[in-house]
Design an enzyme around this catalytic site. Structure first.
Site, PDB file in Angstrom:
ATOM      1  N   THR A 149       0.873  -1.177   0.000  1.00 23.55           N
ATOM      2  CA  THR A 149       0.000   0.000   0.000  1.00 23.55           C
ATOM      3  C   THR A 149       0.906   1.221   0.000  1.00 23.55           C
ATOM      4  O   THR A 149       1.761   1.360   0.887  1.00 23.55           O
ATOM      5  CB  THR A 149      -0.912   0.025   1.247  1.00 23.55           C
TER       6      THR A 149
ATOM      7  N   ARG B 235      -5.929 -10.889   9.858  1.00 20.58           N
ATOM      8  CA  ARG B 235      -4.698 -10.111   9.737  1.00 20.58           C
ATOM      9  C   ARG B 235      -3.943  -9.876  11.050  1.00 20.58           C
ATOM     10  O   ARG B 235      -4.522  -9.705  12.116  1.00 20.58           O
ATOM     11  CB  ARG B 235      -4.970  -8.773   9.062  1.00 20.58           C
ATOM     12  N   LEU B 236      -2.653  -9.857  10.891  1.00 20.86           N
ATOM     13  CA  LEU B 236      -1.736  -9.495  11.968  1.00 20.86           C
ATOM     14  C   LEU B 236      -0.842  -8.415  11.401  1.00 20.86           C
ATOM     15  O   LEU B 236      -0.699  -8.298  10.186  1.00 20.86           O
ATOM     16  CB  LEU B 236      -0.879 -10.707  12.362  1.00 20.86           C
TER      17      LEU B 236
ATOM     18  N   ASP C 187       3.204  32.158   4.474  1.00 25.08           N
ATOM     19  CA  ASP C 187       3.651  31.086   5.375  1.00 25.08           C
ATOM     20  C   ASP C 187       2.481  30.448   6.138  1.00 25.08           C
ATOM     21  O   ASP C 187       2.424  29.241   6.313  1.00 25.08           O
ATOM     22  CB  ASP C 187       4.671  31.648   6.371  1.00 25.08           C
TER      23      ASP C 187
HETATM   24  N1  LIG Z   1     -10.535  -2.585  10.736  1.00 21.43           N
HETATM   25  C1  LIG Z   1      -9.456  -2.768  10.007  1.00 21.43           C
HETATM   26  N2  LIG Z   1      -9.293  -2.013   8.927  1.00 21.43           N
HETATM   27  C2  LIG Z   1      -8.200  -2.232   8.195  1.00 21.43           C
HETATM   28  C3  LIG Z   1      -7.230  -3.186   8.524  1.00 21.43           C
HETATM   29  N3  LIG Z   1      -6.261  -3.140   7.588  1.00 21.43           N
HETATM   30  C4  LIG Z   1      -6.611  -2.210   6.714  1.00 21.43           C
HETATM   31  N4  LIG Z   1      -7.785  -1.649   7.072  1.00 21.43           N
HETATM   32  C5  LIG Z   1      -8.542  -0.618   6.379  1.00 21.43           C
HETATM   33  O1  LIG Z   1      -8.381  -0.849   5.016  1.00 21.43           O
HETATM   34  C6  LIG Z   1      -7.838   0.302   4.419  1.00 21.43           C
HETATM   35  C7  LIG Z   1      -7.037  -0.101   3.215  1.00 21.43           C
HETATM   36  O2  LIG Z   1      -5.931  -0.818   3.614  1.00 21.43           O
HETATM   37  P1  LIG Z   1      -4.918  -1.445   2.602  1.00 21.43           P
HETATM   38  O3  LIG Z   1      -3.564  -1.150   3.111  1.00 21.43           O
HETATM   39  O4  LIG Z   1      -5.221  -1.017   1.241  1.00 21.43           O
HETATM   40  O5  LIG Z   1      -5.110  -2.993   2.771  1.00 21.43           O
HETATM   41  P2  LIG Z   1      -6.304  -4.016   2.521  1.00 21.43           P
HETATM   42  O6  LIG Z   1      -7.617  -3.349   2.533  1.00 21.43           O
HETATM   43  O7  LIG Z   1      -6.079  -5.105   3.452  1.00 21.43           O
HETATM   44  O8  LIG Z   1      -5.989  -4.454   1.064  1.00 21.43           O
HETATM   45  P3  LIG Z   1      -6.378  -5.800   0.269  1.00 21.43           P
HETATM   46  O9  LIG Z   1      -5.326  -6.774   0.578  1.00 21.43           O
HETATM   47  O10 LIG Z   1      -6.320  -5.362  -1.132  1.00 21.43           O
HETATM   48  O11 LIG Z   1      -7.727  -6.219   0.720  1.00 21.43           O
HETATM   49  C8  LIG Z   1      -7.094   0.976   5.523  1.00 21.43           C
HETATM   50  O12 LIG Z   1      -6.964   2.320   5.323  1.00 21.43           O
HETATM   51  C9  LIG Z   1      -7.992   0.732   6.689  1.00 21.43           C
HETATM   52  O13 LIG Z   1      -9.037   1.663   6.624  1.00 21.43           O
HETATM   53  C10 LIG Z   1      -7.442  -3.942   9.687  1.00 21.43           C
HETATM   54  O14 LIG Z   1      -6.662  -4.799  10.048  1.00 21.43           O
HETATM   55  N5  LIG Z   1      -8.556  -3.682  10.378  1.00 21.43           N
HETATM   56  C1  LIG Z   2      -1.495   4.614   6.624  1.00 28.28           C
HETATM   57  S1  LIG Z   2      -1.398   4.419   4.906  1.00 28.28           S
HETATM   58  C2  LIG Z   2       0.192   3.715   4.685  1.00 28.28           C
HETATM   59  C3  LIG Z   2       0.571   3.446   3.279  1.00 28.28           C
HETATM   60  C4  LIG Z   2       0.802   4.619   2.371  1.00 28.28           C
HETATM   61  N1  LIG Z   2       1.516   5.681   2.970  1.00 28.28           N
HETATM   62  C5  LIG Z   2      -0.500   5.104   1.781  1.00 28.28           C
HETATM   63  O1  LIG Z   2      -0.917   6.201   2.094  1.00 28.28           O
HETATM   64  O2  LIG Z   2      -1.056   4.373   0.990  1.00 28.28           O
HETATM   65  C6  LIG Z   2      -2.481   3.040   4.558  1.00 28.28           C
HETATM   66  C7  LIG Z   2      -3.891   3.432   4.260  1.00 28.28           C
HETATM   67  O3  LIG Z   2      -4.500   3.951   5.418  1.00 28.28           O
HETATM   68  C8  LIG Z   2      -5.440   4.911   5.024  1.00 28.28           C
HETATM   69  N2  LIG Z   2      -5.735   5.803   6.147  1.00 28.28           N
HETATM   70  C9  LIG Z   2      -4.887   6.612   6.798  1.00 28.28           C
HETATM   71  N3  LIG Z   2      -5.532   7.317   7.749  1.00 28.28           N
HETATM   72  C10 LIG Z   2      -6.833   6.942   7.693  1.00 28.28           C
HETATM   73  C11 LIG Z   2      -7.989   7.325   8.412  1.00 28.28           C
HETATM   74  N4  LIG Z   2      -7.973   8.227   9.384  1.00 28.28           N
HETATM   75  N5  LIG Z   2      -9.160   6.743   8.089  1.00 28.28           N
HETATM   76  C12 LIG Z   2      -9.218   5.816   7.111  1.00 28.28           C
HETATM   77  N6  LIG Z   2      -8.148   5.410   6.413  1.00 28.28           N
HETATM   78  C13 LIG Z   2      -6.971   5.960   6.684  1.00 28.28           C
HETATM   79  C14 LIG Z   2      -4.723   5.615   3.898  1.00 28.28           C
HETATM   80  O4  LIG Z   2      -5.600   6.279   3.033  1.00 28.28           O
HETATM   81  C15 LIG Z   2      -4.052   4.482   3.179  1.00 28.28           C
HETATM   82  O5  LIG Z   2      -4.856   4.008   2.137  1.00 28.28           O
HETATM   83  S1  SF4 Z   3      -7.536  -5.978  12.957  1.00 30.79           S
HETATM   84 FE1  SF4 Z   3      -8.878  -5.681  14.699  1.00 30.79          FE
HETATM   85  S2  SF4 Z   3     -10.235  -4.071  14.007  1.00 30.79           S
HETATM   86 FE2  SF4 Z   3      -9.265  -4.862  12.171  1.00 30.79          FE
HETATM   87  S3  SF4 Z   3     -10.711  -6.392  11.432  1.00 30.79           S
HETATM   88 FE3  SF4 Z   3      -9.201  -7.403  12.724  1.00 30.79          FE
HETATM   89  S4  SF4 Z   3     -10.157  -7.489  14.738  1.00 30.79           S
HETATM   90 FE4  SF4 Z   3     -11.279  -5.992  13.561  1.00 30.79          FE
END
Ligand SMILES: Nc1nc2c(ncn2[C@@H]2O[C@H](COP(=O)(O)OP(=O)(O)OP(=O)(O)O)[C@@H](O)[C@H]2O)c(=O)[nH]1
Ligand SMILES: C[S@@+](CC[C@H](N)C(=O)[O-])C[C@H]1O[C@@H](n2cnc3c(N)ncnc32)[C@H](O)[C@@H]1O
Ligand code: SF4
Ligand code: SF4
Length: 676
Positions: A186, A350-351, A640
């Site tokens: 990501t 996920r972890l 600024d």
């Molecule tokens: N609740 C929860 N939200 C998550 C977690 N991981 C990712 N997300 C949400 O999913 C958004 C997108 O995360 P990505 O880094 O694109 O990963 P992903 O959704 O697992 O991506 P895919 O592998 O394509 O499904 C993040 O910004 C979070 O809002 C998680 O472990 N728990």
């Molecule tokens: C923390 S970023 C890390 C990876 C990379 N820097 C990026 O922006 O894709 C991973 C994802 O978390 C999402 N994210 C960050 N802050 C968030 C928030 N407050 N609510 C929902 N998604 C969020 C970002 O849009 C991004 O898609």
């Molecule tokens: S990581 Fe935590 S918040 Fe995210 S889906 Fe898993 S249990 Fe729910």
């Protein structure tokens, strides 16, 4: 880099069904981080503890404690976990609710080259020293260990993963791990274009690119940085390399980018793009409030209103964060990540491992165990698996109560105008000197324009200040009449009043014989803003409200607020300080006992702000330089205060409007009436 609010009370307490948890060594190692001063060596290290001399000492103490824990762990014949009874390595990653964890997210860095409003504070976050972050070898070791325990997908994230220097060789090694099916990343896409081919060749096969707007200026507002074009190029490049789908993550925020939802969906018409709308989540410092929140149901309705219908995709995997839809006939897809309105914890697989090596079993949980510390004191793979298993067994059933999470804090930056002025002064004096000497050749226009373009090309504030004051200094070289020269400087005279006519060296004009009179001068600067910036600053949010918001600001002449504080009030302070310091900044200005200094700063149209500065003194020499300097610095301060919203703010003109009390009064322009 998400910094979600760590509130221990919003996680629903859950009964561990299969395991009797007692307080033995393993349990202690994986205990919740509730007290940063805890003695436990394996707890999360204090992120602020990154640059003082005692931090090295405290790291050593931590490692010593970890070593003792490890020894204790090895000496314990029984543990409370079922690990010893497990023959199946996959069970190591199965929690007490039967969830099998096959997806590992690894953060490669805490750094980022953007400052997205919803994610990071403008000033960034405290960073740990590189020595505290996992090395490539440690990441590879952990990856192999997790894959051998059942992980089939690893996603690299951050911070911004691509700012890590050794990311390409790392992915090359990860690509060699047998049994790992998906290597994902990501990224914000800024650096992707130039790294993507090597990463692709190394085995990266799933790419999520974050992009919250299709408007380049809005990108600057949201991310507080430039770079929209680079992200778009990266998306095109990913498509050309046949990443399918290319997922685009878009955090939706009301009144900021929610009206672009349908434009994003339009991108899926012909391209294998999956646009995923993410519900905006709270974290410490991102100014979350429920007014900004747009639920996925509302987004869905807006898409249906525009495109007629949208169909749910049947192949949604239960572990997906995203609910996937498709507009009939379109190539790409539309996903919704509903962390807020409908959590997906029951199927969570996920972890995550933080950049400094902490295992986190839940995104919203605050229990962490430092795998890094255990590795660094010699933990074997078997030791590590025991610790990982214990942590997984402590994973809660779900997160809950997101709406109860407290609103964020907003701490405006303190502006220390005086300090700024001191820094600017140091920087500018040498430059002014150069400019004045350069202009002593009679080719004034050529030499000044060369110098100023060099300054602008440098493009930083310090140099912009240099430019403005240097221009003022050049004005000074040509403005005041010389003692031994009665020609008016406006009539094309080429003699320089501040150059000694005999020695051709710079000199101050001798005013000892001049009469003391009451003098005043008014100068003006006009600052041009992109329209969306002023509308944002005046508090008008939607496009339709732009005119109203600005009109209200014009009619009331009220101040505008940026993240740094009140823009006009701060700029008046800056300008006044500058007026009083003019003789320190402009080499041949006489020190003057300023008697009055007034600013009038107004929004005069949807795109411009006007700064007028009037200075008076009773003395032998005039105050036009003081008025010009005041305008210049007040304008720079406005720039600024607002530059986080756009770097396309232009200080358009700085000029003298009137000057009274000298040998001749000058009135160059009658101040205009306000216009809308
Ligand atoms: N609740 C929860 N939200 C998550 C977690 N991981 C990712 N997300 C949400 O999913 C958004 C997108 O995360 P990505 O880094 O694109 O990963 P992903 O959704 O697992 O991506 P895919 O592998 O394509 O499904 C993040 O910004 C979070 O809002 C998680 O472990 N728990
Ligand atoms: C923390 S970023 C890390 C990876 C990379 N820097 C990026 O922006 O894709 C991973 C994802 O978390 C999402 N994210 C960050 N802050 C968030 C928030 N407050 N609510 C929902 N998604 C969020 C970002 O849009 C991004 O898609
Ligand atoms: S990581 Fe935590 S918040 Fe995210 S889906 Fe898993 S249990 Fe729910
Ligand atoms: S790009 Fe934005 S979302 Fe990603 S880590 Fe940086 S600030 Fe956070």
């Amino acid at each position: 880099m998400l910094r979600f609010l760590n509130k221990s009370n919003y996680i629903t307490s859950s009964l561990h069904k299969n395991v009797v948890v007692t307080r033995n060594t393993l349990n202690y190692c994986t205990s919740t981080v509730t007290n940063k001063s805890s003695k436990s060596s394996c707890l999360n290290s204090n992120k602020n503890d990154n640059n003082n001399s005692s931090s090295a000492e405290s790291i050593n103490i931590k490692l010593d404690e970890t070593k003792k824990l490890l020894e204790k762990l090895r000496n314990e014949t029984t543990t409370t976990t079922s690990l010893n009874n497990n023959n199946n390595s996959n069970d190591i990653l199965t929690d007490t609710f039967g969830r099998v964890h096959s997806y590992l997210r690894i953060s490669l860095t805490e750094r980022c080259n953007l400052r997205c409003q919803y994610c990071m504070p403008e000033e960034g976050v405290p960073l740990q020293p590189t020595s505290q972050l996992l090395t490539n070898d440690e990441i590879i070791r952990l990856s192999k260990l997790f894959v051998s325990s059942g992980v089939s997908k690893i996603r690299f994230t951050g911070g911004e993963p691509l700012v890590r220097k050794d990311v390409e060789p790392l992915i090359e090694e990860i690509g060699k791990i047998k049994g790992l099916k998906t290597i994902a990343m990501t990224t914000n896409g800024i650096l992707l274009n130039r790294k993507i081919e090597r990463l692709h060749n190394a085995g990266l096969n799933l790419l999520n690119i974050s992009l919250d707007t299709l408007d380049t200026n809005k990108f600057t507002i949201i991310t507080r940085r430039l770079g929209w074009e680079r992200v778009m190029e990266s998306i095109e490049k990913a498509l050309s390399l046949n990443f399918n789908p290319v997922k685009i993550n878009c955090v939706v925020m009301r009144d900021l980018n929610d009206y672009e939802i349908c434009d994003f969906v339009e991108m899926t018409r012909d391209k294998p793009i999956e646009i995923r709308f993410i519900e905006y989540m709270p974290f410490d410092g991102n100014r979350w409030n429920d007014k900004k929140f747009v639920s996925y149901k509302e987004m869905l309705q807006r898409i249906i209103n525009k495109f007629g219908s949208i169909e749910k995709c049947v192949e949604d995997h239960p572990n997906n964060t995203s609910k996937t839809y498709q507009v009939p006939g379109f190539t790409g897809k539309v996903g919704f990540i509903t962390s807020m309105s409908e959590h997906f914890c029951s199927s969570c697989n996920r972890l995550r491992i933080t950049a400094d090596g902490n295992l986190k079993v839940c995104l919203f949980g605050n229990a962490e165990v430092s795998l890094r510390d255990f590795m660094r004191v010699g933990a074997t793979d078997e030791d590590l698996l025991k610790i990982i298993n214990a942590a997984v067994l402590k994973k809660k059933e779900s997160h809950a109560g997101m709406y109860e999470i407290a609103k964020s804090q907003n701490r405006p930056m303190i502006l220390i105008v005086y300090l700024h002025l001191k820094l600017w002064l140091k920087n500018i004096l040498s430059f002014i000197n150069t400019i004045c000497i350069t202009t002593t050749s009679n080719k004034r226009s050529t030499s000044t324009s060369t110098s100023t373009s060099t300054l602008f090309n440098n493009g930083n504030n310090m140099n912009m200040f240099g430019y403005v004051l240097a221009t003022a200094a050049v004005a000074r070289c040509y403005s005041t009449k010389s003692n031994n020269n009665n020609n008016n400087s406006n009539n094309g005279n080429k003699e320089f009043t501040h150059i000694d006519q005999v020695k051709r060296l710079p000199t101050m004009v001798d005013v000892s014989d001049k009469l003391v009179t009451k003098r005043s001068a008014t100068a003006r600067a006009v600052i041009e803003f992109p329209e969306f910036v002023l509308s944002q600053l005046t508090g008008s949010s939607g496009v339709g409200e732009v005119a109203d918001g600005v009109a209200a600001a014009v009619s009331s002449s009220r101040d505008i607020q940026s993240k740094k504080g009140p823009v006009f009030a701060t700029s008046i302070v800056a300008g006044t300080m500058a007026v009083k310091n003019t003789s320190n900044l402009i080499p041949f200005c006489h020190p003057l006992p300023i008697e009055n200094c007034k600013f009038n700063i107004e929004i005069i149209s949807k795109t411009s702000v006007q700064v007028d500065c009037t200075v008076s003194v009773t003395h032998k020499t005039g105050v036009e330089m003081e008025a010009l300097t005041g305008c210049s610095v007040a304008s720079l301060c406005i720039y600024d205060m607002c530059k986080a919203l756009s770097h396309a703010i232009v200080i358009k003109e700085i000029k003298l409007l009137s000057k009274t009390g000298g040998k001749s009064d000058i009135s160059l322009e009658i101040p205009k009436e306000k216009t809308n």
